[in-house]
Design a protein around this motif. Structure first.
Motif, PDB file in Angstrom:
ATOM      1  N   MET A  11       0.835  -1.195   0.000  1.00  0.00           N
ATOM      2  CA  MET A  11       0.000   0.000   0.000  1.00  0.00           C
ATOM      3  C   MET A  11       0.877   1.255   0.000  1.00  0.00           C
ATOM      4  N   ALA A  12       1.950   1.232   0.797  1.00  0.00           N
ATOM      5  CA  ALA A  12       2.862   2.379   0.864  1.00  0.00           C
ATOM      6  C   ALA A  12       3.578   2.593  -0.468  1.00  0.00           C
ATOM      7  N   LEU A  13       3.991   1.502  -1.101  1.00  0.00           N
ATOM      8  CA  LEU A  13       4.641   1.607  -2.415  1.00  0.00           C
ATOM      9  C   LEU A  13       3.684   2.244  -3.430  1.00  0.00           C
ATOM     10  N   CYS A  14       2.436   1.778  -3.450  1.00  0.00           N
ATOM     11  CA  CYS A  14       1.447   2.369  -4.358  1.00  0.00           C
ATOM     12  C   CYS A  14       1.256   3.858  -4.053  1.00  0.00           C
ATOM     13  N   CYS A  58       3.915   6.042  -5.361  1.00  0.00           N
ATOM     14  CA  CYS A  58       3.880   6.048  -6.836  1.00  0.00           C
ATOM     15  C   CYS A  58       2.579   6.652  -7.369  1.00  0.00           C
ATOM     16  N   ASN A  59       1.778   7.205  -6.448  1.00  0.00           N
ATOM     17  CA  ASN A  59       0.525   7.874  -6.813  1.00  0.00           C
ATOM     18  C   ASN A  59      -0.459   6.931  -7.511  1.00  0.00           C
ATOM     19  N   ILE A  60      -0.454   5.664  -7.106  1.00  0.00           N
ATOM     20  CA  ILE A  60      -1.429   4.689  -7.612  1.00  0.00           C
ATOM     21  C   ILE A  60      -2.601   4.676  -6.630  1.00  0.00           C
ATOM     22  N   ILE A  61      -3.794   4.943  -7.134  1.00  0.00           N
ATOM     23  CA  ILE A  61      -4.956   5.044  -6.249  1.00  0.00           C
ATOM     24  C   ILE A  61      -5.839   3.800  -6.374  1.00  0.00           C
ATOM     25  N   ASP A  62      -6.042   3.318  -7.610  1.00  0.00           N
ATOM     26  CA  ASP A  62      -6.860   2.119  -7.842  1.00  0.00           C
ATOM     27  C   ASP A  62      -5.973   1.002  -8.374  1.00  0.00           C
ATOM     28  N   ILE A  63      -6.187  -0.194  -7.846  1.00  0.00           N
ATOM     29  CA  ILE A  63      -5.401  -1.332  -8.314  1.00  0.00           C
ATOM     30  C   ILE A  63      -6.291  -2.579  -8.330  1.00  0.00           C
ATOM     31  N   PRO A  64      -6.340  -3.306  -9.457  1.00  0.00           N
ATOM     32  CA  PRO A  64      -7.155  -4.534  -9.518  1.00  0.00           C
ATOM     33  C   PRO A  64      -6.600  -5.593  -8.573  1.00  0.00           C
ATOM     34  N   ILE A  65      -7.470  -6.405  -8.019  1.00  0.00           N
ATOM     35  CA  ILE A  65      -7.065  -7.428  -7.056  1.00  0.00           C
ATOM     36  C   ILE A  65      -6.074  -8.418  -7.662  1.00  0.00           C
ATOM     37  N   THR A  66      -6.225  -8.708  -8.955  1.00  0.00           N
ATOM     38  CA  THR A  66      -5.290  -9.651  -9.593  1.00  0.00           C
ATOM     39  C   THR A  66      -3.870  -9.077  -9.603  1.00  0.00           C
ATOM     40  N   ILE A  83      15.040   5.025  -1.268  1.00  0.00           N
ATOM     41  CA  ILE A  83      16.360   5.420  -1.771  1.00  0.00           C
ATOM     42  C   ILE A  83      16.435   5.271  -3.294  1.00  0.00           C
ATOM     43  N   LEU A  84      15.596   4.366  -3.839  1.00  0.00           N
ATOM     44  CA  LEU A  84      15.563   4.201  -5.295  1.00  0.00           C
ATOM     45  C   LEU A  84      14.587   5.178  -5.965  1.00  0.00           C
ATOM     46  N   HIS A  85      13.596   5.642  -5.230  1.00  0.00           N
ATOM     47  CA  HIS A  85      12.566   6.522  -5.793  1.00  0.00           C
ATOM     48  C   HIS A  85      13.156   7.905  -6.067  1.00  0.00           C
ATOM     49  N   ARG A  86      12.966   8.392  -7.278  1.00  0.00           N
ATOM     50  CA  ARG A  86      13.586   9.662  -7.682  1.00  0.00           C
ATOM     51  C   ARG A  86      13.022  10.868  -6.919  1.00  0.00           C
ATOM     52  N   GLY A  87      11.828  10.717  -6.340  1.00  0.00           N
ATOM     53  CA  GLY A  87      11.220  11.842  -5.635  1.00  0.00           C
ATOM     54  C   GLY A  87      11.780  12.073  -4.242  1.00  0.00           C
ATOM     55  N   PHE A  88      12.546  11.107  -3.734  1.00  0.00           N
ATOM     56  CA  PHE A  88      13.089  11.213  -2.370  1.00  0.00           C
ATOM     57  C   PHE A  88      14.592  11.451  -2.481  1.00  0.00           C
ATOM     58  N   LYS A  89      15.014  12.673  -2.188  1.00  0.00           N
ATOM     59  CA  LYS A  89      16.384  13.081  -2.538  1.00  0.00           C
ATOM     60  C   LYS A  89      17.163  13.519  -1.308  1.00  0.00           C
ATOM     61  N   GLY A  90      17.923  12.623  -0.725  1.00  0.00           N
ATOM     62  CA  GLY A  90      18.797  13.009   0.381  1.00  0.00           C
ATOM     63  C   GLY A  90      18.481  12.278   1.669  1.00  0.00           C
ATOM     64  N   PRO A  91      19.449  12.277   2.592  1.00  0.00           N
ATOM     65  CA  PRO A  91      19.346  11.495   3.831  1.00  0.00           C
ATOM     66  C   PRO A  91      18.099  11.783   4.661  1.00  0.00           C
ATOM     67  N   ALA A 139       8.232  -2.403  -9.393  1.00  0.00           N
ATOM     68  CA  ALA A 139       7.915  -1.145 -10.076  1.00  0.00           C
ATOM     69  C   ALA A 139       7.528  -1.396 -11.532  1.00  0.00           C
ATOM     70  N   SER A 140       8.192  -2.357 -12.164  1.00  0.00           N
ATOM     71  CA  SER A 140       7.859  -2.698 -13.557  1.00  0.00           C
ATOM     72  C   SER A 140       6.467  -3.310 -13.649  1.00  0.00           C
ATOM     73  N   ILE A 141       6.142  -4.206 -12.713  1.00  0.00           N
ATOM     74  CA  ILE A 141       4.815  -4.836 -12.710  1.00  0.00           C
ATOM     75  C   ILE A 141       3.729  -3.766 -12.558  1.00  0.00           C
ATOM     76  N   LEU A 142       4.009  -2.758 -11.727  1.00  0.00           N
ATOM     77  CA  LEU A 142       3.040  -1.676 -11.499  1.00  0.00           C
ATOM     78  C   LEU A 142       3.101  -0.585 -12.575  1.00  0.00           C
ATOM     79  N   GLU A 143       4.033  -0.762 -13.537  1.00  0.00           N
ATOM     80  CA  GLU A 143       4.214   0.179 -14.652  1.00  0.00           C
ATOM     81  C   GLU A 143       4.591   1.591 -14.163  1.00  0.00           C
ATOM     82  N   VAL A 144       5.473   1.611 -13.147  1.00  0.00           N
ATOM     83  CA  VAL A 144       5.980   2.902 -12.639  1.00  0.00           C
ATOM     84  C   VAL A 144       7.509   2.869 -12.576  1.00  0.00           C
ATOM     85  N   ARG A 145       8.124   2.052 -13.424  1.00  0.00           N
ATOM     86  CA  ARG A 145       9.585   1.875 -13.386  1.00  0.00           C
ATOM     87  C   ARG A 145      10.325   3.189 -13.571  1.00  0.00           C
TER      88      ARG A 145
END
Length: 595
Positions: free
Chosen positions: A471-474, A477-485, A539-547, A576-582
């Motif tokens: 849920m935190a990862l979504c 990544c600004n994902i609001i709706d996600i199919p159960i599959t 640390i991998l997410h580009r939006g989070f920059k610095g310690p 991230a690739s599965i969620l199409e936010v790579r």
């Protein structure tokens, strides 16, 4: 004018008198619960046992003698509802005292039956029958306090349903409560009208804020997920790995000014208490999806008296660690509960202190005294009188209810696991190990990207990672709706991450021994592995920059053996690739790790 007292034969009078005696005794015992200390284990158990015994007798007695009580005593349906409501409250408070989630189901059973049997249905119109025990029967007309009882019942039922994640029922109850409040205010124009409007607003805001990610079925209907510990989501532990300590005592503290709350639970507290509980046993076959209200449940079976903590199967440890929920505690209150948890901690037991609170920044940027000069977290913003202390300038006074690292030093005489979610969490990053006992601090990032800064009311990001990593990862990544599959596919990757990182912990040579002391406990292992997931995602997410955007741990986790491990990076990037936010994530080589 009072109605005439019905004539009664000796047996009928005996029945009515016994009912009155049990009713009065039950009320006395119930009211006495308020005077019991909230901390400690042993002081309250016998009292609760006596209270359950009397309510069991009262409930069975009114069932066996309903005809006499109806005709000679004038027993009303709302009075039966009141007894059932008190039993529901008893079970809820027993859950709070023991942390055993099965008692929530018992509470739900009684509250649900009140609604199904419409015990309060005539509370707006029905004349209220008051009984002066042993004397005459008196009638007063159309009292508003009956409506207040009904409103309180709804508020309590909603809390229990929220904790059991019965969200469809919660929404129905909220609609019903709104209508009842309208009826109440239009009929009586009461002084507490604003209070009830605020309660309704709090509930609605809480439900809205907790709904961060919408997991949907094939027909676009929302699926309610549970995030308690189950055999399916318990991280594996290598066979033969030793279990040194088990989590026995938990304090969950909340004081975030902007965060929504309901019934003295902030959203962070609500999430963390579920994270640190096992799924109720009867829900295990049904644990992923919401099945409210429970179909076919037969409430009002003879009530088993709950056993005292630790009585089940001899000395077998509790199913759930014991916990205290502290909303905006003063320093004195927090210290009292910490001391009680410390005292009650059994051999080979560990305590966990979780604090979600606004930071209290220290005055000194460079100091030799990390215990107090770096500030801490504010657990309560209450002021103890406005008069300044003679000879002291107000600017030099430290915040009275700021919990500093130094305040916790005495409690490190026993194993302590600390989680701080605050914008001043770094105050706790140099925690000394004064007594050689296992000690771990997990500390939240102090900043979030500007795009997320208006989300504070929806709970802190670090706690969300501890509660539900996917849920935190979504969320980041600004994902609001996600199919159960898709959710299930991603959850498989999360499980893979947990399994892989668990192996890395056991194999790591540079890992401080404190971690392995805690690692054998299911709950603490889950928290540690979710911390690693949180660190790598951010640390991998580009939006989070610095310690200041990354979580910290003390003692530091080894970067090369765990935090920087290529296998863990790969799993997160595959997710991230599965969620199409790579595209939101950097390549491992681009990241400058700061441990």
């Amino acid at each position: 004018m009072a109605d005439e007292v019905p004539t009664m034969d000796e047996n009928e009078r005996k029945v009515v008198n016994e009912f009155c005696h049990l009713l009065e005794k039950s009320k006395q015992l119930f009211n006495g619960l308020r005077d019991l200390p909230q901390y400690g284990h042993k002081q309250w158990q016998s009292y609760f046992g006596r209270t359950f015994d009397v309510y069991t007798k009262l409930w069975k007695f009114q069932q066996q003698h309903r005809q006499i009580l109806d005709s000679k005593y004038g027993l009303k349906r709302w009075q039966i509802g009141e007894i059932a409501s008190k039993i529901g409250q008893l079970y809820y408070h027993y859950y709070l005292r023991t942390s055993e989630t099965n008692y929530l189901n018992e509470s739900f059973s009684f509250y649900s039956a009140i609604r199904m049997r419409a015990y309060y249905s005539k509370a707006t119109k029905e004349e209220s029958t008051l009984h002066d025990i042993g004397k005459s029967l008196v009638i007063s007309h159309d009292r508003p306090d009956l409506m207040v009882k009904k409103l309180r019942y709804y508020a309590r039922f909603i809390v229990v349903c929220l904790l059991l994640k019965k969200m469809k029922l919660v929404r129905d109850l909220v609609r019903e409560l709104a209508k009842q409040i309208d009826d109440y205010t239009s009929a009586y124009e009461p002084d507490d009208q604003l209070e009830w409007t605020l309660v309704l607003g709090e509930i609605k805001a809480f439900i809205e804020a907790d709904n961060i990610i919408n997991v949907v079925d094939v027909d676009s209907s929302t699926i309610v997920l549970s995030h308690r510990l189950t055999p399916l989501n318990t991280p594996p532990l290598d066979k033969g790995a030793p279990t040194y300590l088990t989590l026995q005592e938990i304090l969950i503290v909340g004081n975030c000014h902007e965060q929504v709350k309901f019934s003295e639970l902030t959203l962070d507290m609500f999430r963390m208490l579920q994270t640190l509980e096992r799924e109720p046993q009867e829900d295990l076959t049904n644990q992923i999806y919401d099945a409210s209200p429970a179909p076919g449940r037969q409430p009002f079976m003879p009530m088993p008296r709950p056993r005292a903590v630790g009585e089940e199967n001899g000395d077998r440890r509790r199913e759930n660690p014991h916990k205290y929920l502290l909303y905006k505690p003063t320093y004195g209150q927090l210290n009292t509960f910490l001391a009680s948890a410390f005292k009650e901690l059994p051999p080979n037991g560990a305590s966990l202190l979780y604090i979600s609170a606004d930071g209290c920044h220290g005055n000194a940027k460079h100091t030799d005294d990390a215990a107090y000069d770096l500030g801490g977290v504010i657990t309560n913003s209450r002021r103890e009188g406005d008069a300044p202390i003679k000879g002291k300038r107000p600017g030099l006074l430290k915040e009275m209810h700021c919990l500093h690292p130094g305040d916790l030093y005495p409690y490190t005489r026993k194993p302590l696991f600390l989680i701080i979610d605050s914008d001043n969490s770094s105050a706790f990053q140099n925690f000394p190990n004064l007594f050689g006992q296992p000690m771990v601090c997990l500390l939240s990032p102090e900043q979030v990207p500007t795009t997320m800064q208006d989300q504070h009311q929806k709970g802190n990001l670090f706690t969300l990672f501890m509660h539900s990593p996917l849920m935190a990862l979504c969320h980041v990544c600004n994902i609001i709706d996600i199919p159960i599959t898709l959710w299930d596919k991603c959850q498989t990757q999360i499980d893979k991450f947990m399994s892989e990182s668990s192996k890395l912990f056991v194999r790591a040579r540079k890992l401080d021994h404190s971690y392995m002391q805690f690692f054998g406990d299911d709950f603490l292992r889950l928290i540690l592995l979710r911390f690693v997931f949180c660190y790598i995602v951010l640390i991998l997410h580009r939006g989070f920059k610095g310690p200041s955007y990354y979580p910290m741990s003390h003692p530091p986790l080894p970067t090369d053996e765990i935090l920087e491990h290529p296998a863990l990076y790969k799993i997160v990037l595959d997710l991230a690739s599965i969620l199409e936010v790579r595209g939101l994530f950097a390549e491992p080589g681009e990241v400058d790790i700061v441990a």
